[in-house]
Write a protein that holds these residues in place. Structure first.
Motif, PDB file in Angstrom:
ATOM      1  N   LEU A 235       0.814  -1.208   0.000  1.00  0.00           N
ATOM      2  CA  LEU A 235       0.000   0.000   0.000  1.00  0.00           C
ATOM      3  C   LEU A 235       0.851   1.263   0.000  1.00  0.00           C
ATOM      4  N   PHE A 236       1.914   1.263   0.790  1.00  0.00           N
ATOM      5  CA  PHE A 236       2.698   2.486   0.917  1.00  0.00           C
ATOM      6  C   PHE A 236       3.679   2.699  -0.229  1.00  0.00           C
ATOM      7  N   ARG A 237       3.596   1.874  -1.255  1.00  0.00           N
ATOM      8  CA  ARG A 237       4.297   2.143  -2.501  1.00  0.00           C
ATOM      9  C   ARG A 237       3.421   2.918  -3.488  1.00  0.00           C
ATOM     10  N   LYS A 238       2.177   3.143  -3.123  1.00  0.00           N
ATOM     11  CA  LYS A 238       1.211   3.769  -4.021  1.00  0.00           C
ATOM     12  C   LYS A 238       1.096   5.271  -3.744  1.00  0.00           C
ATOM     13  N   PRO A 239       1.269   6.114  -4.768  1.00  0.00           N
ATOM     14  CA  PRO A 239       1.122   7.563  -4.569  1.00  0.00           C
ATOM     15  C   PRO A 239      -0.260   7.953  -4.045  1.00  0.00           C
ATOM     16  N   ALA A 240      -1.291   7.206  -4.431  1.00  0.00           N
ATOM     17  CA  ALA A 240      -2.646   7.524  -3.981  1.00  0.00           C
ATOM     18  C   ALA A 240      -2.775   7.401  -2.466  1.00  0.00           C
ATOM     19  N   VAL A 241      -2.055   6.439  -1.880  1.00  0.00           N
ATOM     20  CA  VAL A 241      -2.097   6.266  -0.428  1.00  0.00           C
ATOM     21  C   VAL A 241      -1.440   7.461   0.257  1.00  0.00           C
ATOM     22  N   TRP A 242      -0.310   7.891  -0.268  1.00  0.00           N
ATOM     23  CA  TRP A 242       0.371   9.054   0.321  1.00  0.00           C
ATOM     24  C   TRP A 242      -0.441  10.323   0.131  1.00  0.00           C
ATOM     25  N   ALA A 243      -1.159  10.425  -0.993  1.00  0.00           N
ATOM     26  CA  ALA A 243      -2.034  11.582  -1.193  1.00  0.00           C
ATOM     27  C   ALA A 243      -3.146  11.597  -0.153  1.00  0.00           C
ATOM     28  N   ALA A 244      -3.695  10.410   0.157  1.00  0.00           N
ATOM     29  CA  ALA A 244      -4.732  10.315   1.176  1.00  0.00           C
ATOM     30  C   ALA A 244      -4.185  10.693   2.553  1.00  0.00           C
ATOM     31  N   VAL A 245      -2.995  10.210   2.856  1.00  0.00           N
ATOM     32  CA  VAL A 245      -2.387  10.503   4.157  1.00  0.00           C
ATOM     33  C   VAL A 245      -2.135  12.003   4.310  1.00  0.00           C
ATOM     34  N   LEU A 246      -1.562  12.625   3.291  1.00  0.00           N
ATOM     35  CA  LEU A 246      -1.240  14.049   3.369  1.00  0.00           C
ATOM     36  C   LEU A 246      -2.499  14.919   3.408  1.00  0.00           C
ATOM     37  N   SER A 247      -3.525  14.502   2.680  1.00  0.00           N
ATOM     38  CA  SER A 247      -4.768  15.261   2.691  1.00  0.00           C
ATOM     39  C   SER A 247      -5.457  15.150   4.055  1.00  0.00           C
ATOM     40  N   GLN A 248      -5.427  13.949   4.635  1.00  0.00           N
ATOM     41  CA  GLN A 248      -5.987  13.780   5.975  1.00  0.00           C
ATOM     42  C   GLN A 248      -5.185  14.587   6.997  1.00  0.00           C
ATOM     43  N   LEU A 249      -3.874  14.634   6.828  1.00  0.00           N
ATOM     44  CA  LEU A 249      -3.011  15.441   7.698  1.00  0.00           C
ATOM     45  C   LEU A 249      -3.451  16.904   7.674  1.00  0.00           C
ATOM     46  N   SER A 250      -3.643  17.437   6.477  1.00  0.00           N
ATOM     47  CA  SER A 250      -4.039  18.841   6.341  1.00  0.00           C
ATOM     48  C   SER A 250      -5.411  19.088   6.936  1.00  0.00           C
ATOM     49  N   SER A 251      -6.337  18.181   6.659  1.00  0.00           N
ATOM     50  CA  SER A 251      -7.696  18.326   7.173  1.00  0.00           C
ATOM     51  C   SER A 251      -7.715  18.316   8.696  1.00  0.00           C
ATOM     52  N   ALA A 252      -7.000  17.356   9.290  1.00  0.00           N
ATOM     53  CA  ALA A 252      -6.988  17.240  10.750  1.00  0.00           C
ATOM     54  C   ALA A 252      -6.291  18.427  11.399  1.00  0.00           C
ATOM     55  N   CYS A 253      -5.177  18.850  10.818  1.00  0.00           N
ATOM     56  CA  CYS A 253      -4.426  19.971  11.386  1.00  0.00           C
ATOM     57  C   CYS A 253      -5.276  21.246  11.386  1.00  0.00           C
ATOM     58  N   ALA A 254      -5.932  21.523  10.268  1.00  0.00           N
ATOM     59  CA  ALA A 254      -6.768  22.726  10.178  1.00  0.00           C
ATOM     60  C   ALA A 254      -7.929  22.664  11.170  1.00  0.00           C
ATOM     61  N   PHE A 255      -8.553  21.498  11.250  1.00  0.00           N
ATOM     62  CA  PHE A 255      -9.704  21.356  12.146  1.00  0.00           C
ATOM     63  C   PHE A 255      -9.292  21.474  13.613  1.00  0.00           C
ATOM     64  N   PHE A 256      -8.230  20.770  13.995  1.00  0.00           N
ATOM     65  CA  PHE A 256      -7.799  20.801  15.394  1.00  0.00           C
ATOM     66  C   PHE A 256      -7.349  22.197  15.821  1.00  0.00           C
ATOM     67  N   THR A 257      -6.699  22.911  14.908  1.00  0.00           N
ATOM     68  CA  THR A 257      -6.251  24.263  15.237  1.00  0.00           C
ATOM     69  C   THR A 257      -7.444  25.182  15.498  1.00  0.00           C
ATOM     70  N   LEU A 258      -8.464  25.101  14.643  1.00  0.00           N
ATOM     71  CA  LEU A 258      -9.664  25.910  14.848  1.00  0.00           C
ATOM     72  C   LEU A 258     -10.433  25.467  16.093  1.00  0.00           C
ATOM     73  N   LEU A 259     -10.530  24.154  16.291  1.00  0.00           N
ATOM     74  CA  LEU A 259     -11.243  23.628  17.446  1.00  0.00           C
ATOM     75  C   LEU A 259     -10.638  24.141  18.756  1.00  0.00           C
ATOM     76  N   SER A 260      -9.318  24.229  18.795  1.00  0.00           N
ATOM     77  CA  SER A 260      -8.637  24.626  20.023  1.00  0.00           C
ATOM     78  C   SER A 260      -8.668  26.130  20.271  1.00  0.00           C
ATOM     79  N   TRP A 261      -8.627  26.945  19.189  1.00  0.00           N
ATOM     80  CA  TRP A 261      -8.423  28.380  19.378  1.00  0.00           C
ATOM     81  C   TRP A 261      -9.654  29.255  19.141  1.00  0.00           C
ATOM     82  N   LEU A 262     -10.679  28.726  18.445  1.00  0.00           N
ATOM     83  CA  LEU A 262     -11.847  29.570  18.160  1.00  0.00           C
ATOM     84  C   LEU A 262     -12.546  30.108  19.420  1.00  0.00           C
ATOM     85  N   PRO A 263     -12.746  29.277  20.475  1.00  0.00           N
ATOM     86  CA  PRO A 263     -13.390  29.842  21.672  1.00  0.00           C
ATOM     87  C   PRO A 263     -12.624  31.020  22.266  1.00  0.00           C
ATOM     88  N   THR A 264     -11.293  30.909  22.317  1.00  0.00           N
ATOM     89  CA  THR A 264     -10.477  31.996  22.863  1.00  0.00           C
ATOM     90  C   THR A 264     -10.504  33.210  21.942  1.00  0.00           C
TER      91      THR A 264
END
Length: 436
Positions: A235-264
Protein backbone atom coordinates in the motif's frame (compact mmCIF):
# COMPACT_ATOMS: atom_id res chain seq x y z
CA UNK A 1 -12.22 -25.41 -8.42
CA UNK A 2 -11.23 -23.16 -5.51
CA UNK A 3 -12.20 -19.49 -5.72
CA UNK A 4 -9.41 -16.99 -6.06
CA UNK A 5 -8.21 -15.46 -2.77
CA UNK A 6 -9.44 -12.01 -3.77
CA UNK A 7 -12.90 -13.38 -4.64
CA UNK A 8 -13.07 -15.32 -1.38
CA UNK A 9 -12.15 -12.18 0.52
CA UNK A 10 -14.94 -10.26 -1.20
CA UNK A 11 -17.48 -13.01 -0.38
CA UNK A 12 -16.46 -13.01 3.29
CA UNK A 13 -16.82 -9.23 3.38
CA UNK A 14 -20.35 -9.44 1.96
CA UNK A 15 -21.36 -12.01 4.60
CA UNK A 16 -20.09 -9.76 7.41
CA UNK A 17 -22.21 -6.74 6.43
CA UNK A 18 -24.80 -5.44 8.89
CA UNK A 19 -28.47 -5.97 8.14
CA UNK A 20 -30.57 -2.85 7.79
CA UNK A 21 -31.86 -2.89 11.41
CA UNK A 22 -28.35 -3.59 12.74
CA UNK A 23 -26.90 -0.75 10.67
CA UNK A 24 -29.53 1.66 11.96
CA UNK A 25 -28.98 0.64 15.60
CA UNK A 26 -25.21 0.92 15.36
CA UNK A 27 -25.39 4.20 13.44
CA UNK A 28 -27.46 5.74 16.23
CA UNK A 29 -25.13 4.38 18.91
CA UNK A 30 -21.97 5.50 17.11
CA UNK A 31 -23.47 8.93 16.41
CA UNK A 32 -24.01 9.34 20.15
CA UNK A 33 -20.55 7.92 20.87
CA UNK A 34 -18.90 10.42 18.53
CA UNK A 35 -20.95 13.18 20.13
CA UNK A 36 -19.65 12.22 23.58
CA UNK A 37 -16.11 11.84 22.25
CA UNK A 38 -16.18 15.51 21.28
CA UNK A 39 -18.05 16.54 24.42
CA UNK A 40 -15.07 15.29 26.43
CA UNK A 41 -12.50 16.52 23.91
CA UNK A 42 -13.62 20.15 23.80
CA UNK A 43 -14.15 20.59 27.53
CA UNK A 44 -10.62 21.92 27.85
CA UNK A 45 -10.83 24.47 24.97
CA UNK A 46 -14.19 25.71 26.31
CA UNK A 47 -12.86 25.95 29.86
CA UNK A 48 -9.35 27.15 28.96
CA UNK A 49 -10.03 30.87 29.51
CA UNK A 50 -11.63 30.29 32.93
CA UNK A 51 -8.92 27.85 33.98
CA UNK A 52 -6.23 30.30 32.86
CA UNK A 53 -7.73 32.92 35.15
CA UNK A 54 -7.93 30.49 38.08
CA UNK A 55 -4.41 29.13 37.67
CA UNK A 56 -2.66 32.15 36.15
CA UNK A 57 -1.69 30.50 32.86
CA UNK A 58 -0.14 32.58 30.06
CA UNK A 59 -1.07 32.10 26.40
CA UNK A 60 1.93 29.81 25.90
CA UNK A 61 1.01 27.71 28.94
CA UNK A 62 -2.62 27.48 27.81
CA UNK A 63 -1.45 26.47 24.33
CA UNK A 64 0.82 23.87 25.96
CA UNK A 65 -2.11 22.29 27.81
CA UNK A 66 -4.40 22.47 24.76
CA UNK A 67 -1.83 20.85 22.47
CA UNK A 68 -0.89 18.13 24.98
CA UNK A 69 -4.05 16.22 24.03
CA UNK A 70 -2.57 15.62 20.59
CA UNK A 71 0.69 14.27 22.00
CA UNK A 72 -1.22 11.28 23.29
CA UNK A 73 -3.71 11.27 20.43
CA UNK A 74 -1.06 10.65 17.79
CA UNK A 75 0.50 7.64 19.56
CA UNK A 76 -2.44 5.22 19.48
CA UNK A 77 -3.91 5.82 16.02
CA UNK A 78 -2.13 2.97 14.24
CA UNK A 79 -2.57 0.56 17.15
CA UNK A 80 -6.28 1.40 17.35
CA UNK A 81 -6.76 0.87 13.62
CA UNK A 82 -4.87 -2.44 13.63
CA UNK A 83 -6.80 -3.73 16.64
CA UNK A 84 -10.05 -2.65 14.97
CA UNK A 85 -9.12 -4.59 11.83
CA UNK A 86 -8.23 -7.59 13.96
CA UNK A 87 -10.92 -7.89 16.67
CA UNK A 88 -13.62 -5.44 15.62
CA UNK A 89 -13.74 -1.68 15.97
CA UNK A 90 -16.81 -1.69 18.24
CA UNK A 91 -14.92 -3.50 21.01
CA UNK A 92 -11.94 -1.16 20.80
CA UNK A 93 -14.26 1.86 20.97
CA UNK A 94 -16.18 0.63 24.02
CA UNK A 95 -13.11 -0.25 26.09
CA UNK A 96 -11.38 3.05 25.37
CA UNK A 97 -14.55 5.10 26.00
CA UNK A 98 -14.95 3.65 29.49
CA UNK A 99 -11.44 4.85 30.37
CA UNK A 100 -11.57 8.34 28.85
CA UNK A 101 -15.00 8.98 30.42
CA UNK A 102 -13.60 8.17 33.86
CA UNK A 103 -10.53 10.38 33.38
CA UNK A 104 -12.63 13.32 32.15
CA UNK A 105 -14.93 13.12 35.17
CA UNK A 106 -11.89 13.00 37.47
CA UNK A 107 -10.01 15.92 35.84
CA UNK A 108 -11.22 18.63 38.30
CA UNK A 109 -10.06 16.46 41.19
CA UNK A 110 -6.63 16.10 39.58
CA UNK A 111 -6.37 19.87 39.15
CA UNK A 112 -6.80 20.37 42.91
CA UNK A 113 -4.28 17.74 44.03
CA UNK A 114 -1.46 20.23 44.47
CA UNK A 115 0.26 23.32 43.18
CA UNK A 116 1.53 21.56 40.03
CA UNK A 117 -1.82 22.02 38.27
CA UNK A 118 -0.18 22.66 34.90
CA UNK A 119 1.61 19.30 35.05
CA UNK A 120 -1.51 17.45 36.22
CA UNK A 121 -3.67 18.97 33.49
CA UNK A 122 -1.05 18.21 30.85
CA UNK A 123 -0.82 14.57 31.96
CA UNK A 124 -4.61 14.28 32.05
CA UNK A 125 -4.93 15.60 28.51
CA UNK A 126 -2.14 13.35 27.22
CA UNK A 127 -3.85 10.29 28.70
CA UNK A 128 -7.22 11.36 27.29
CA UNK A 129 -5.57 11.75 23.89
CA UNK A 130 -4.04 8.27 24.13
CA UNK A 131 -7.46 6.74 24.80
CA UNK A 132 -9.37 8.77 22.21
CA UNK A 133 -6.73 8.18 19.55
CA UNK A 134 -8.10 4.70 18.83
CA UNK A 135 -11.67 5.90 18.16
CA UNK A 136 -11.72 7.07 14.54
CA UNK A 137 -9.33 4.39 13.19
CA UNK A 138 -11.47 1.74 14.91
CA UNK A 139 -14.63 3.41 13.58
CA UNK A 140 -13.22 3.49 10.05
CA UNK A 141 -12.32 -0.20 10.31
CA UNK A 142 -15.78 -1.06 11.61
CA UNK A 143 -17.71 0.82 8.90
CA UNK A 144 -15.47 -0.41 6.08
CA UNK A 145 -16.23 -4.01 7.09
CA UNK A 146 -19.90 -3.68 8.02
CA UNK A 147 -21.45 -1.06 5.68
CA UNK A 148 -22.18 -1.41 1.96
CA UNK A 149 -20.13 0.69 -0.45
CA UNK A 150 -23.20 2.53 -1.74
CA UNK A 151 -24.16 3.65 1.80
CA UNK A 152 -20.71 4.29 3.23
CA UNK A 153 -20.44 8.06 2.73
CA UNK A 154 -23.85 8.80 4.24
CA UNK A 155 -23.26 6.45 7.19
CA UNK A 156 -19.82 7.88 7.89
CA UNK A 157 -20.96 11.48 7.58
CA UNK A 158 -23.97 10.76 9.82
CA UNK A 159 -21.79 9.24 12.53
CA UNK A 160 -19.24 12.04 12.12
CA UNK A 161 -22.02 14.58 12.66
CA UNK A 162 -21.58 13.65 16.29
CA UNK A 163 -18.40 15.71 16.32
CA UNK A 164 -20.41 18.86 15.60
CA UNK A 165 -23.23 17.84 17.96
CA UNK A 166 -20.75 17.15 20.77
CA UNK A 167 -18.93 20.41 20.22
CA UNK A 168 -22.29 22.21 20.07
CA UNK A 169 -23.52 20.62 23.30
CA UNK A 170 -20.34 21.38 25.22
CA UNK A 171 -20.06 24.83 23.65
CA UNK A 172 -23.60 25.87 24.57
CA UNK A 173 -24.37 23.88 27.72
CA UNK A 174 -20.75 24.17 28.86
CA UNK A 175 -20.85 27.97 28.48
CA UNK A 176 -24.02 28.11 30.58
CA UNK A 177 -22.44 25.89 33.23
CA UNK A 178 -19.40 28.21 33.26
CA UNK A 179 -21.70 31.18 33.92
CA UNK A 180 -23.89 29.40 36.49
CA UNK A 181 -21.36 27.27 38.32
CA UNK A 182 -17.68 26.88 37.36
CA UNK A 183 -15.46 24.97 34.95
CA UNK A 184 -15.37 21.62 36.91
CA UNK A 185 -19.09 21.11 36.19
CA UNK A 186 -18.35 20.85 32.45
CA UNK A 187 -15.91 17.99 33.03
CA UNK A 188 -18.30 16.18 35.39
CA UNK A 189 -21.14 16.34 32.86
CA UNK A 190 -19.24 15.15 29.77
CA UNK A 191 -17.40 12.38 31.64
CA UNK A 192 -20.53 11.12 33.34
CA UNK A 193 -22.57 10.98 30.12
CA UNK A 194 -19.79 9.00 28.43
CA UNK A 195 -19.89 6.36 31.17
CA UNK A 196 -23.67 6.07 30.79
CA UNK A 197 -23.23 5.53 27.01
CA UNK A 198 -20.71 2.76 27.68
CA UNK A 199 -23.24 1.00 29.92
CA UNK A 200 -25.92 1.26 27.21
CA UNK A 201 -23.74 -0.21 24.43
CA UNK A 202 -22.50 -2.99 26.69
CA UNK A 203 -26.03 -3.93 27.71
CA UNK A 204 -27.82 -3.79 24.35
CA UNK A 205 -25.28 -4.12 21.49
CA UNK A 206 -22.33 -6.19 22.73
CA UNK A 207 -21.94 -9.40 24.68
CA UNK A 208 -19.66 -10.12 27.62
CA UNK A 209 -17.95 -12.82 25.54
CA UNK A 210 -16.97 -10.25 22.90
CA UNK A 211 -15.35 -7.98 25.48
CA UNK A 212 -13.50 -10.83 27.21
CA UNK A 213 -12.06 -11.85 23.84
CA UNK A 214 -11.07 -8.25 23.12
CA UNK A 215 -9.35 -7.91 26.51
CA UNK A 216 -7.42 -11.10 25.77
CA UNK A 217 -6.15 -9.63 22.51
CA UNK A 218 -5.21 -6.38 24.27
CA UNK A 219 -3.22 -8.38 26.81
CA UNK A 220 -1.33 -10.23 24.05
CA UNK A 221 -0.45 -7.03 22.20
CA UNK A 222 -1.13 -6.01 18.58
CA UNK A 223 0.78 -8.79 16.80
CA UNK A 224 0.60 -9.07 13.01
CA UNK A 225 1.25 -11.69 10.35
CA UNK A 226 3.85 -11.57 7.58
CA UNK A 227 1.03 -11.30 5.04
CA UNK A 228 -0.33 -8.23 6.83
CA UNK A 229 3.09 -6.59 6.78
CA UNK A 230 3.44 -7.37 3.07
CA UNK A 231 0.06 -5.78 2.35
CA UNK A 232 1.10 -2.66 4.23
CA UNK A 233 4.36 -2.43 2.27
CA UNK A 234 2.38 -2.79 -0.95
CA UNK A 235 0.00 0.00 0.00
CA UNK A 236 2.70 2.49 0.92
CA UNK A 237 4.30 2.14 -2.50
CA UNK A 238 1.21 3.77 -4.02
CA UNK A 239 1.12 7.56 -4.57
CA UNK A 240 -2.65 7.52 -3.98
CA UNK A 241 -2.10 6.27 -0.43
CA UNK A 242 0.37 9.05 0.32
CA UNK A 243 -2.03 11.58 -1.19
CA UNK A 244 -4.73 10.32 1.18
CA UNK A 245 -2.39 10.50 4.16
CA UNK A 246 -1.24 14.05 3.37
CA UNK A 247 -4.77 15.26 2.69
CA UNK A 248 -5.99 13.78 5.97
CA UNK A 249 -3.01 15.44 7.70
CA UNK A 250 -4.04 18.84 6.34
CA UNK A 251 -7.70 18.33 7.17
CA UNK A 252 -6.99 17.24 10.75
CA UNK A 253 -4.43 19.97 11.39
CA UNK A 254 -6.77 22.73 10.18
CA UNK A 255 -9.70 21.36 12.15
CA UNK A 256 -7.80 20.80 15.39
CA UNK A 257 -6.25 24.26 15.24
CA UNK A 258 -9.66 25.91 14.85
CA UNK A 259 -11.24 23.63 17.45
CA UNK A 260 -8.64 24.63 20.02
CA UNK A 261 -8.42 28.38 19.38
CA UNK A 262 -11.85 29.57 18.16
CA UNK A 263 -13.39 29.84 21.67
CA UNK A 264 -10.48 32.00 22.86
CA UNK A 265 -10.58 34.09 19.66
CA UNK A 266 -14.22 35.04 20.21
CA UNK A 267 -13.87 35.52 23.96
CA UNK A 268 -10.94 37.95 23.54
CA UNK A 269 -12.00 39.71 20.33
CA UNK A 270 -15.64 40.15 21.39
CA UNK A 271 -15.60 40.13 25.21
CA UNK A 272 -19.21 41.26 25.50
CA UNK A 273 -20.50 38.38 23.31
CA UNK A 274 -22.28 35.46 24.94
CA UNK A 275 -20.19 32.29 25.06
CA UNK A 276 -23.13 30.02 24.29
CA UNK A 277 -23.57 31.86 20.98
CA UNK A 278 -20.07 31.66 19.51
CA UNK A 279 -19.43 28.22 21.03
CA UNK A 280 -22.66 26.81 19.59
CA UNK A 281 -23.72 28.45 16.31
CA UNK A 282 -20.82 27.28 14.04
CA UNK A 283 -21.30 23.67 15.14
CA UNK A 284 -25.09 23.90 14.83
CA UNK A 285 -24.74 24.99 11.19
CA UNK A 286 -22.22 22.19 10.59
CA UNK A 287 -24.70 19.42 11.47
CA UNK A 288 -26.94 19.71 8.37
CA UNK A 289 -23.85 20.44 6.27
CA UNK A 290 -22.28 17.12 7.28
CA UNK A 291 -25.48 15.17 6.57
CA UNK A 292 -25.92 16.94 3.23
CA UNK A 293 -22.33 16.12 2.17
CA UNK A 294 -22.89 12.41 2.78
CA UNK A 295 -26.22 12.40 0.96
CA UNK A 296 -24.79 14.37 -1.96
CA UNK A 297 -21.75 12.10 -2.28
CA UNK A 298 -23.77 8.86 -2.37
CA UNK A 299 -26.37 10.47 -4.67
CA UNK A 300 -23.76 11.56 -7.22
CA UNK A 301 -22.06 8.16 -7.25
CA UNK A 302 -25.40 6.32 -7.63
CA UNK A 303 -26.16 8.52 -10.65
CA UNK A 304 -23.04 7.52 -12.52
CA UNK A 305 -20.39 10.03 -11.48
CA UNK A 306 -16.96 8.48 -10.97
CA UNK A 307 -16.11 7.91 -7.33
CA UNK A 308 -12.78 9.75 -7.51
CA UNK A 309 -14.43 12.79 -9.12
CA UNK A 310 -16.93 12.95 -6.27
CA UNK A 311 -14.21 12.51 -3.62
CA UNK A 312 -12.10 15.31 -5.13
CA UNK A 313 -15.10 17.61 -5.36
CA UNK A 314 -15.83 17.02 -1.66
CA UNK A 315 -12.21 17.83 -0.80
CA UNK A 316 -12.29 21.00 -2.91
CA UNK A 317 -15.17 22.19 -0.76
CA UNK A 318 -13.87 20.79 2.54
CA UNK A 319 -10.33 22.13 2.24
CA UNK A 320 -10.36 24.78 -0.48
CA UNK A 321 -13.60 26.71 -0.02
CA UNK A 322 -13.48 26.45 3.77
CA UNK A 323 -10.01 28.05 3.81
CA UNK A 324 -11.38 31.08 1.95
CA UNK A 325 -13.79 31.77 4.81
CA UNK A 326 -11.01 31.16 7.34
CA UNK A 327 -9.02 33.93 5.68
CA UNK A 328 -12.06 36.21 5.83
CA UNK A 329 -12.38 35.46 9.54
CA UNK A 330 -8.98 37.03 10.12
CA UNK A 331 -9.92 40.30 8.40
CA UNK A 332 -13.07 41.44 10.12
CA UNK A 333 -13.82 43.09 13.45
CA UNK A 334 -17.60 42.71 13.21
CA UNK A 335 -19.11 40.03 15.43
CA UNK A 336 -21.93 39.05 13.06
CA UNK A 337 -19.56 38.70 10.09
CA UNK A 338 -17.14 36.70 12.23
CA UNK A 339 -19.96 34.31 13.17
CA UNK A 340 -20.90 33.87 9.50
CA UNK A 341 -17.30 33.20 8.46
CA UNK A 342 -16.64 30.83 11.37
CA UNK A 343 -19.87 28.94 10.68
CA UNK A 344 -19.04 28.65 6.97
CA UNK A 345 -15.50 27.44 7.70
CA UNK A 346 -16.56 24.75 10.18
CA UNK A 347 -19.58 23.57 8.18
CA UNK A 348 -17.68 23.30 4.89
CA UNK A 349 -14.92 21.32 6.60
CA UNK A 350 -17.49 18.57 7.21
CA UNK A 351 -17.36 17.77 3.47
CA UNK A 352 -14.04 16.07 4.27
CA UNK A 353 -16.09 13.26 5.87
CA UNK A 354 -17.40 12.36 2.41
CA UNK A 355 -14.05 12.99 0.75
CA UNK A 356 -10.77 11.85 2.20
CA UNK A 357 -12.24 9.98 5.19
CA UNK A 358 -14.25 7.70 2.89
CA UNK A 359 -11.49 7.61 0.27
CA UNK A 360 -9.30 5.68 2.71
CA UNK A 361 -12.04 3.04 2.85
CA UNK A 362 -12.18 3.05 -0.97
CA UNK A 363 -8.48 2.30 -1.22
CA UNK A 364 -8.15 -0.48 1.39
CA UNK A 365 -11.33 -1.68 3.13
CA UNK A 366 -9.58 -4.79 4.48
CA UNK A 367 -7.11 -2.67 6.48
CA UNK A 368 -8.85 0.71 6.50
CA UNK A 369 -8.44 1.04 10.26
CA UNK A 370 -4.66 0.77 10.04
CA UNK A 371 -4.43 3.11 7.07
CA UNK A 372 -6.68 5.70 8.70
CA UNK A 373 -4.59 5.34 11.85
CA UNK A 374 -1.44 6.23 9.94
CA UNK A 375 -3.16 9.20 8.29
CA UNK A 376 -4.67 10.45 11.53
CA UNK A 377 -1.35 10.02 13.34
CA UNK A 378 0.15 12.41 10.82
CA UNK A 379 -2.83 14.73 11.35
CA UNK A 380 -2.48 14.61 15.13
CA UNK A 381 1.23 15.38 14.95
CA UNK A 382 0.41 18.29 12.68
CA UNK A 383 -2.29 19.27 15.17
CA UNK A 384 0.29 19.49 17.96
CA UNK A 385 2.45 21.73 15.80
CA UNK A 386 -0.52 23.73 14.51
CA UNK A 387 -2.00 24.48 17.94
CA UNK A 388 1.38 25.36 19.48
CA UNK A 389 2.48 27.36 16.43
CA UNK A 390 -0.88 29.13 16.41
CA UNK A 391 -0.41 30.26 20.02
CA UNK A 392 3.15 31.36 19.26
CA UNK A 393 2.10 33.35 16.18
CA UNK A 394 -0.71 35.06 18.06
CA UNK A 395 1.63 36.05 20.87
CA UNK A 396 4.48 37.42 18.72
CA UNK A 397 2.28 39.17 16.14
CA UNK A 398 -0.49 40.28 18.48
CA UNK A 399 -2.97 39.40 15.74
CA UNK A 400 -5.34 36.49 15.10
CA UNK A 401 -4.89 36.90 11.34
CA UNK A 402 -1.69 34.86 11.46
CA UNK A 403 -3.58 31.88 12.89
CA UNK A 404 -6.18 31.87 10.11
CA UNK A 405 -3.47 32.32 7.45
CA UNK A 406 -1.81 29.20 8.86
CA UNK A 407 -5.07 27.24 8.57
CA UNK A 408 -5.53 28.34 4.93
CA UNK A 409 -1.98 27.41 3.89
CA UNK A 410 -2.16 23.95 5.47
CA UNK A 411 -5.60 23.25 3.94
CA UNK A 412 -4.59 24.15 0.39
CA UNK A 413 -1.38 22.13 0.51
CA UNK A 414 -3.42 19.04 1.31
CA UNK A 415 -6.01 19.84 -1.35
CA UNK A 416 -3.45 20.24 -4.13
CA UNK A 417 -1.80 16.93 -3.24
CA UNK A 418 -5.09 15.04 -3.34
CA UNK A 419 -6.26 16.64 -6.59
CA UNK A 420 -3.04 15.55 -8.34
CA UNK A 421 -2.46 12.06 -6.90
CA UNK A 422 -5.78 10.91 -5.41
CA UNK A 423 -7.42 7.65 -6.61
CA UNK A 424 -10.51 5.70 -5.51
CA UNK A 425 -10.03 2.08 -6.63
CA UNK A 426 -9.04 -0.76 -4.30
CA UNK A 427 -5.33 -1.24 -3.73
CA UNK A 428 -5.37 -3.97 -1.05
CA UNK A 429 -6.10 -7.05 -3.18
CA UNK A 430 -2.82 -7.73 -4.94
CA UNK A 431 0.15 -8.10 -2.54
CA UNK A 432 -0.12 -11.88 -2.14
CA UNK A 433 2.29 -12.62 -4.98
CA UNK A 434 5.04 -10.54 -3.45
CA UNK A 435 8.08 -12.06 -1.80
CA UNK A 436 7.24 -12.06 1.91
Amino acid sequence: MQPAPDEARRDEAQDALWSRPECQAWTRALLLGTCLLYCTRVTMPVCAASMSQDFGWSKKEAGFVLSSFFWGYCLTQVVGGHLGDRIGGEKVILLSASAWGLITAATPLLARLGSAHLAFMTCSRILTGLLQGVYFPALTSLLSQKVRDSERALTYSTVSTGSQVGTLVTGSVGSLLLDWYSWPSVFYLSGGLTLLWVCYVYRYLLSEKDLVMALGVFAQGPSMSRHTKARWRWLFRKPAVWAAVLSQLSSACAFFTLLSWLPTFFRETFPSAKGWVFNAVPWLVAIPASLFSGFLSDHLISHGYRTIVVRKFMQAVGLGLSSVFALCLGHTSNFCKSMVFASATISLQTFNHSGISVNIQDLAPSCAGFLFGVANTAGALAGVVGVCLGGYLIEITGSWTSLFNLVAVVSNLGLCTFLVFGKAHRLDLSPAHEDL
